[in-house]
Design a protein around this motif. Sequence first.
Motif, PDB file in Angstrom:
ATOM      1  N   PRO A 235       0.817  -1.212   0.000  1.00  0.00           N
ATOM      2  CA  PRO A 235       0.000   0.000   0.000  1.00  0.00           C
ATOM      3  C   PRO A 235       0.854   1.267   0.000  1.00  0.00           C
ATOM      4  N   HIS A 236       0.286   2.334  -0.525  1.00  0.00           N
ATOM      5  CA  HIS A 236       0.945   3.633  -0.545  1.00  0.00           C
ATOM      6  C   HIS A 236      -0.087   4.710  -0.245  1.00  0.00           C
TER       7      HIS A 236
ATOM      8  N   CYS B 197       4.828   9.689   0.133  1.00  0.00           N
ATOM      9  CA  CYS B 197       4.104   8.567   0.721  1.00  0.00           C
ATOM     10  C   CYS B 197       4.602   8.459   2.154  1.00  0.00           C
TER      11      CYS B 197
ATOM     12  N   HIS C 274       6.376   5.299   3.103  1.00  0.00           N
ATOM     13  CA  HIS C 274       7.733   5.135   2.553  1.00  0.00           C
ATOM     14  C   HIS C 274       8.244   6.537   2.234  1.00  0.00           C
TER      15      HIS C 274
ATOM     16  N   MET D 151       9.702   8.137  -0.948  1.00  0.00           N
ATOM     17  CA  MET D 151       8.904   8.318  -2.169  1.00  0.00           C
ATOM     18  C   MET D 151       8.387   9.759  -2.205  1.00  0.00           C
TER      19      MET D 151
END
Length: 99
Positions: free
Chosen positions: A51-52, A86, A89, A92
């Motif tokens: 997931p993001h 994101c 993460h 990103m």
Amino acid sequence: MWGALGAICWGSAFAESRVHTVTIEGMKFSPEALEVKAGDTVVWKNKDIVPHNATASDHGFQSPTIPPNGTWKFRMRKKGEHDYLCTLHPTMKAKLTVK
Ligand SMILES: [Cu+2]
């Protein structure tokens, strides 16, 4: 102002709002830099197996968690340069410019 204008222009070949796609794949937003017009819609498509999300650092937009194969779309109204990332993460990063 934009709402009224959008309603008037809806369906016009000259001032039609556009839909832009940002693909999330390989832990990257693609394209990393996108320029749209106010009133345009941006669709994020998650092609990864994790997931993001897409979170603007200026709070111009905030997606929920976008699951694998999921999409999220948002109509851009706030003009400016929106850096986003994101939060799951944080490496990103990408930029969305609304003109
Ligand atoms: Cu992510």
